[in-house]
Scaffold this active site. Sequence first.
Site: not given
Length: 155
Positions: A115, A133
């Site tokens: 991330d 995401d």
Amino acid sequence: MMKWLWLSILVLILDQLSKIWIDSNMSLYQSIPMFPGFSITYAHNYGAAFSFLSDAGGWQRWFFAVLAGSISIGIIVWIKRLKSEEILSAISLSLILGGAIGNLIDRVVYGYVIDFLDVYYQAWHWPVFNIADSAITVGVAFMFYESFTNKELEN
């Protein structure tokens, strides 16, 4: 409606290239401020959304991998069965599929999801996320829009 799978491939390519760049050029937890409220911050997520089950001891890696793989197969079948006028559904599902496969690759290869998109206000930070995401979120938002408006895009 398999013609919309190009969108899944685009999401997958952008997601994986961005993660490779982050992994190759940044140190874990390094943060690069871009503008007020947004930074590029390298993080590993061993869990699911919002780091759910991230400290569960390792079993969650394969649980989430099998879950994402199963859901991806289901989405492909769903897309294949869509009618030609169900364009918004095809776009939504293709975005979700690309994101799910992007994060699935991370789980299998690394054991965690990379991330790096960090949105914040003063000291409050939204959980760090990635392109996969984002694609999943946009796909789900389109599905909600469609379900509440009962409208499809025109051909």
